[in-house]
Design a protein around this motif. Structure first.
Motif: not given
Length: 381
Positions: A296-306, A308-314, A338-344
């Motif tokens: 669960x934590x692996x999937x959650x971290x992968x979704x969080x990083x995607x 943050x760093x790859x908005x609009x990605x599949x 897409x390009x958006x402001x990167x969160x901290x």
């Protein structure tokens, strides 16, 4: 450790008083012998003997700083003073607390030898056959002083050992408490990251879409605003759950722990927040709690990083394997559209995840892909 601590005024006083109390009987017995044999005591007995004893008592004040020098001086000075015998025995007892046989032997031999010349200052005639008594008496008193001093020294060593052991145990307890606090802080920080980073990243992504897209219809704006409100509310609820667990309130029901069965709900929440996510799972059986929680934590971290760093990605998530054998987890996202402001970013998300996987006995790997995406994989036994 050879120089003992300084004594207080009361401790010094009673020791000097004990020296005087031991010396007075010897001085009075010498006076009685002088009166019987010579019908007079003499001026040395009345004035010289007490003055020498007073000097010996004064020298006792430095016996802890210069134990050997003071003991040898008093052993020799006792030749001229019967009243100083108590001071000599106190000095001998003091040096015996150091438990050094050579020092003790030298002082005892000096004291016994010097005592044989004491009669030279007084007109006291020894009867024949009393030589053994003249040697045995000082040797016996010296032996008693040495035995008392050795016992006191052994007791001091034991007390010092117990004190050092207690201090060592207290230091170890303090170190263990500090380590426990550090581990607890790390656990709280990891739990807060796992719980909040995912929600806040989705909220930040939706807010970024609102900020950079000016061509959205009113209905699309309402959907994004509603998603931000719901995500913020869920973040607050999860934060409250974590704090409730940390407070250890027995009456507060705990939130269900992360598990493999809750991953579809996690993916559904991500889709609701605007992420393009697909999930393929072929896991058979029910894994252990630690493996399910780690998945669960692996999937959650992968979704969080995607988010943050790859908005609009599949994002494509794959779960495969058999409980009891091995489970493979894969989270792959394409390049950002897409390009958006990167969160901290804290930079500790993948580090904490690596620690979780290591504790579960698995292996983790993450790296960019040739299409400018990112791949996170893990194998859990």
């Amino acid at each position: 450790m050879d120089v003992a601590r300084r004594l207080g005024w009361w401790q010094q006083t009673w020791r000097l008083a004990a020296a005087v109390a031991v010396g007075i009987p010897a001085w009075l017995s010498t006076g009685v012998l002088l009166h019987w044999q010579a019908d007079e005591t003499g001026s040395w007995f009345l004035f010289g003997d007490p003055l020498v004893a007073l000097g010996c008592l004064t020298a006792l004040l430095w016996r802890r700083r210069f134990p050997l020098a003071v003991a040898m001086t008093l052993a020799i000075a006792a030749t001229a003073s019967a009243l100083a015998i108590g001071a000599v025995l106190v000095a001998l007892c003091s040096i015996s607390t150091r438990r050094r046989p050579v020092e003790i032997g030298v002082v005892v031999l000096t004291y016994v030898t010097a005592s044989q010349f004491t009669v030279g200052l007084y007109p006291v005639q020894s009867s024949p056959g009393t030589l053994w008594f003249q040697i045995t008496a000082p040797a016996l008193t010296a032996g008693i002083a040495v035995a008392v001093g050795i016992a006191i020294g052994a007791r001091r060593v034991e007390v010092r050992s117990l004190r050092e052991r207690a201090e060592s145990a207290e230091q170890e307890q303090t170190a263990r408490a500090a380590q426990a606090r550090a581990l607890e802080r790390n656990r709280i920080a990891r739990e807060m990251h796992d719980v909040l980073a995912h929600r806040i990243s989705l909220v930040a992504m939706q807010a970024g879409v609102l900020d950079h897209r000016s061509d959205l219809r009113a209905e699309e704006n309402r959907v994004l605003v509603r998603g931000i409100a719901e995500g913020s509310h869920q973040a607050l609820e999860e934060l409250r759950d974590v704090l409730g667990v940390l407070r250890s309130d027995p009456g507060q029901p705990e939130a269900p722990p992360p598990s493999l069965e809750r991953i579809p709900d996690l993916v559904a929440d991500a889709r609701t927040s605007g992420l393009d996510v697909t999930l393929d799972t072929t896991v058979t059986g029910t894994p252990s709690d630690i493996v399910g929680r780690t998945c669960y934590r692996i999937v959650q971290e992968g979704l969080t990083n995607a988010a943050k760093h790859a908005p609009g990605a599949h994002i494509h998530i794959t779960l495969e394997g058999t409980a009891g054998d091995r489970i493979n987890v894969s989270v792959r996202n394409s390049a950002a559209t897409t390009r958006t402001a990167q969160p901290p970013a804290s930079g500790f998300g993948l580090l904490g995840l690596t620690e979780r996987v290591d504790l579960a006995g698995g292996k983790i790997n993450h790296h960019p892909t040739p299409d400018n995406g990112y791949l996170l994989t893990a194998q859990l036994p």
